[in-house]
Design a protein around this motif. Sequence first.
Motif, mmCIF file in Angstrom:
data_model
loop_
_atom_site.group_PDB
_atom_site.id
_atom_site.type_symbol
_atom_site.label_atom_id
_atom_site.label_comp_id
_atom_site.label_asym_id
_atom_site.label_seq_id
_atom_site.Cartn_x
_atom_site.Cartn_y
_atom_site.Cartn_z
ATOM 1 N N UNK A 6 0.868 -1.167 0.000
ATOM 2 C CA UNK A 6 0.000 0.000 0.000
ATOM 3 C C UNK A 6 0.908 1.221 0.000
ATOM 4 N N UNK A 7 0.785 2.052 -0.978
ATOM 5 C CA UNK A 7 1.589 3.276 -1.054
ATOM 6 C C UNK A 7 0.709 4.473 -0.769
ATOM 7 N N UNK A 8 1.219 5.382 0.066
ATOM 8 C CA UNK A 8 0.485 6.605 0.367
ATOM 9 C C UNK A 8 1.462 7.775 0.307
ATOM 10 N N UNK A 9 0.920 8.944 0.052
ATOM 11 C CA UNK A 9 1.730 10.157 0.084
ATOM 12 C C UNK A 9 1.509 10.821 1.441
ATOM 13 N N UNK A 10 2.625 11.219 2.069
ATOM 14 C CA UNK A 10 2.540 11.964 3.319
ATOM 15 C C UNK A 10 3.447 13.189 3.200
ATOM 16 N N UNK A 11 3.228 14.140 4.077
ATOM 17 C CA UNK A 11 4.062 15.342 4.074
ATOM 18 C C UNK A 11 5.517 14.976 4.344
ATOM 19 N N UNK A 12 6.415 15.682 3.697
ATOM 20 C CA UNK A 12 7.839 15.420 3.832
ATOM 21 C C UNK A 12 8.289 15.552 5.290
ATOM 22 N N UNK A 13 7.781 16.573 5.985
ATOM 23 C CA UNK A 13 8.165 16.784 7.394
ATOM 24 C C UNK A 13 7.767 15.590 8.261
ATOM 25 N N UNK A 14 6.605 15.027 7.964
ATOM 26 C CA UNK A 14 6.127 13.873 8.718
ATOM 27 C C UNK A 14 7.043 12.675 8.491
ATOM 28 N N UNK A 15 7.403 12.444 7.248
ATOM 29 C CA UNK A 15 8.304 11.332 6.911
ATOM 30 C C UNK A 15 9.656 11.510 7.614
ATOM 31 N N UNK A 16 10.164 12.723 7.654
ATOM 32 C CA UNK A 16 11.449 12.992 8.328
ATOM 33 C C UNK A 16 11.356 12.695 9.823
ATOM 34 N N UNK A 17 10.244 13.068 10.439
ATOM 35 C CA UNK A 17 10.052 12.781 11.862
ATOM 36 C C UNK A 17 9.949 11.273 12.099
ATOM 37 N N UNK A 18 9.272 10.576 11.199
ATOM 38 C CA UNK A 18 9.152 9.117 11.323
ATOM 39 C C UNK A 18 10.529 8.463 11.255
ATOM 40 N N UNK A 24 10.156 2.829 16.494
ATOM 41 C CA UNK A 24 8.748 2.557 16.201
ATOM 42 C C UNK A 24 8.646 1.760 14.906
ATOM 43 N N UNK A 25 7.895 0.664 14.969
ATOM 44 C CA UNK A 25 7.636 -0.153 13.776
ATOM 45 C C UNK A 25 6.417 0.465 13.078
ATOM 46 N N UNK A 26 6.670 1.351 12.124
ATOM 47 C CA UNK A 26 5.608 2.112 11.485
ATOM 48 C C UNK A 26 4.630 1.232 10.728
ATOM 49 N N UNK A 27 5.130 0.213 10.061
ATOM 50 C CA UNK A 27 4.237 -0.687 9.336
ATOM 51 C C UNK A 27 3.242 -1.313 10.291
#
Length: 75
Positions: A6-18, A24-27
């Motif tokens: 499943x591919x989703x687009x998220x804000x770049x800032x959010x991805x950097x924080x993740x 944290x196991x994001x999946x």
Amino acid sequence: MGTTTLSIRIRKELKEKMEKLKEINWREEIEKFIEAKIKEVELRRIVSVIDDALKNVPPSSEPAWKDIRESREGR
């Protein structure tokens, strides 16, 4: 159990924080969220069906506890 992507687009800032929170196991977290949301929506739909089914049922003139007690006592 099979898997799929499943591919989703998220804000770049959010991805950097993740990426900074590697512990944290994001999946797993995202999967838990999706499962919880599905359960919530399914339950809401079930309650709606039940509400519709009971819409035309008149309320009982006797309290429920009375029927339960009589049932337990074998009357």
